[in-house]
Design a protein around this motif. Structure first.
Motif, PDB file in Angstrom:
ATOM      1  N   GLN A 119       0.829  -1.207   0.000  1.00  0.00           N
ATOM      2  CA  GLN A 119       0.000   0.000   0.000  1.00  0.00           C
ATOM      3  C   GLN A 119       0.866   1.259   0.000  1.00  0.00           C
ATOM      4  O   GLN A 119       0.544   2.243  -0.664  1.00  0.00           O
ATOM      5  CB  GLN A 119      -0.921   0.032   1.225  1.00  0.00           C
ATOM      6  N   LEU A 162      -8.128   0.839   7.503  1.00  0.00           N
ATOM      7  CA  LEU A 162      -7.766  -0.567   7.293  1.00  0.00           C
ATOM      8  C   LEU A 162      -7.178  -1.146   8.576  1.00  0.00           C
ATOM      9  O   LEU A 162      -7.506  -2.262   8.965  1.00  0.00           O
ATOM     10  CB  LEU A 162      -6.769  -0.706   6.145  1.00  0.00           C
ATOM     11  N   SER A 191      -9.913  -1.853  10.934  1.00  0.00           N
ATOM     12  CA  SER A 191     -10.618  -3.061  10.495  1.00  0.00           C
ATOM     13  C   SER A 191      -9.850  -4.316  10.875  1.00  0.00           C
ATOM     14  O   SER A 191     -10.426  -5.284  11.394  1.00  0.00           O
ATOM     15  CB  SER A 191     -10.823  -3.042   8.982  1.00  0.00           C
ATOM     16  N   LEU A 192      -8.551  -4.316  10.623  1.00  0.00           N
ATOM     17  CA  LEU A 192      -7.737  -5.494  10.935  1.00  0.00           C
ATOM     18  C   LEU A 192      -7.698  -5.745  12.443  1.00  0.00           C
ATOM     19  O   LEU A 192      -7.780  -6.889  12.888  1.00  0.00           O
ATOM     20  CB  LEU A 192      -6.327  -5.330  10.372  1.00  0.00           C
ATOM     21  N   LEU A 201      -8.366 -11.194   5.621  1.00  0.00           N
ATOM     22  CA  LEU A 201      -8.865  -9.860   5.287  1.00  0.00           C
ATOM     23  C   LEU A 201      -7.779  -9.004   4.650  1.00  0.00           C
ATOM     24  O   LEU A 201      -8.021  -8.311   3.663  1.00  0.00           O
ATOM     25  CB  LEU A 201      -9.423  -9.167   6.532  1.00  0.00           C
ATOM     26  N   ALA A 202      -6.570  -9.054   5.201  1.00  0.00           N
ATOM     27  CA  ALA A 202      -5.488  -8.215   4.678  1.00  0.00           C
ATOM     28  C   ALA A 202      -5.103  -8.588   3.255  1.00  0.00           C
ATOM     29  O   ALA A 202      -4.709  -7.732   2.468  1.00  0.00           O
ATOM     30  CB  ALA A 202      -4.265  -8.310   5.592  1.00  0.00           C
ATOM     31  N   THR A 218      -9.927  -5.667  -0.061  1.00  0.00           N
ATOM     32  CA  THR A 218      -9.321  -4.901   1.026  1.00  0.00           C
ATOM     33  C   THR A 218      -8.164  -4.077   0.508  1.00  0.00           C
ATOM     34  O   THR A 218      -8.012  -2.902   0.848  1.00  0.00           O
ATOM     35  CB  THR A 218      -8.830  -5.850   2.144  1.00  0.00           C
ATOM     36  N   ALA A 253      -8.344   0.032   0.613  1.00  0.00           N
ATOM     37  CA  ALA A 253      -7.393   0.740   1.474  1.00  0.00           C
ATOM     38  C   ALA A 253      -6.662   1.848   0.737  1.00  0.00           C
ATOM     39  O   ALA A 253      -6.007   2.667   1.369  1.00  0.00           O
ATOM     40  CB  ALA A 253      -6.385  -0.232   2.068  1.00  0.00           C
ATOM     41  N   PRO A 293     -13.909   2.205   2.794  1.00  0.00           N
ATOM     42  CA  PRO A 293     -13.058   1.933   3.961  1.00  0.00           C
ATOM     43  C   PRO A 293     -13.809   2.133   5.282  1.00  0.00           C
ATOM     44  O   PRO A 293     -13.579   1.407   6.248  1.00  0.00           O
ATOM     45  CB  PRO A 293     -11.908   2.929   3.816  1.00  0.00           C
ATOM     46  N   VAL A 318     -16.181  -0.971   5.795  1.00  0.00           N
ATOM     47  CA  VAL A 318     -15.446  -2.154   6.242  1.00  0.00           C
ATOM     48  C   VAL A 318     -15.066  -2.016   7.714  1.00  0.00           C
ATOM     49  O   VAL A 318     -15.214  -2.957   8.496  1.00  0.00           O
ATOM     50  CB  VAL A 318     -14.205  -2.397   5.357  1.00  0.00           C
TER      51      VAL A 318
END
Length: 183
Positions: free
Chosen positions: A22, A110, A113-114, A136-137, A142, A146, A153, A156
């Motif tokens: 990312q 993100l 979320s994680l 998920l990652a 995702t 992200a 985002p 999620v």
């Protein structure tokens, strides 16, 4: 090594790889994908309108159309909730005006979320948290969400937080936590 340790280490490695991936395009211009066009044409455009006329004057509403020199020529996008746009505007002002600032907030979402998925998974079964985070990652959606600045985002992150509340309630937690989150 136990199975839980292996799962935790492998889940952590997946997250590190995804984050490194990312970060390679944080400051790239928006692309022609749906997410890129929404991020550039709606979120960044709304931030520019807030810069030009002030978010209070525009009622915090995202911009469908505006003229930098004339606040009376403003067409709001009334069917979009203002909170994400105001948060992105805070990132825009705080981290510099450009795609990297907006993507930084999406990347933070993100991480939320994680973290929430890790908590929910650990409440379900030993090792399920790390496996859930790795899944998920590494999911293509995702990775895509992200790096865009729009509502997904946020959706999620809130779904992951809702999963934590639901799992806690299912495991005998207080109903108040579930109602408080959903309410």
């Amino acid at each position: 090594m136990t199975t839980n340790t292996v799962l935790a280490v492998s889940g952590g490695l997946v997250v590190v790889v995804v984050l490194a991936f990312q970060l390679t395009w944080m400051d790239d211009p928006w692309d022609g994908s749906q997410g890129g066009e929404i991020s550039g044409a709606l979120t960044e455009y709304s931030c520019k309108a807030f810069d030009a006329h002030g978010w209070v004057e525009l009622g915090g509403r995202p911009a469908h159309f505006f003229l930098p020199w004339d606040a009376s020529v403003f067409r709001p996008l009334d069917h979009h909730p203002p909170a994400p746009f105001l948060a992105y505007y805070g990132a825009w002002r705080g981290f510099g005006r450009g795609p990297a600032a907006l993507r930084a907030l999406s990347l933070l979402l993100l991480m939320v979320s994680l973290g929430a998925v890790m908590c929910a998974g650990r409440l379900v079964a030993p090792g399920a948290g790390a496996a859930s985070v790795a899944f998920l990652a590494a999911a293509p959606a995702t990775v895509h969400f992200a790096c865009i600045a729009e509502g997904m985002p946020w959706a999620v992150a809130f779904m992951a937080l809702a999963a934590v509340a639901w799992v806690r309630w299912r495991n005998g937690g207080a109903r108040v936590a579930l109602v408080g989150f959903m309410g």
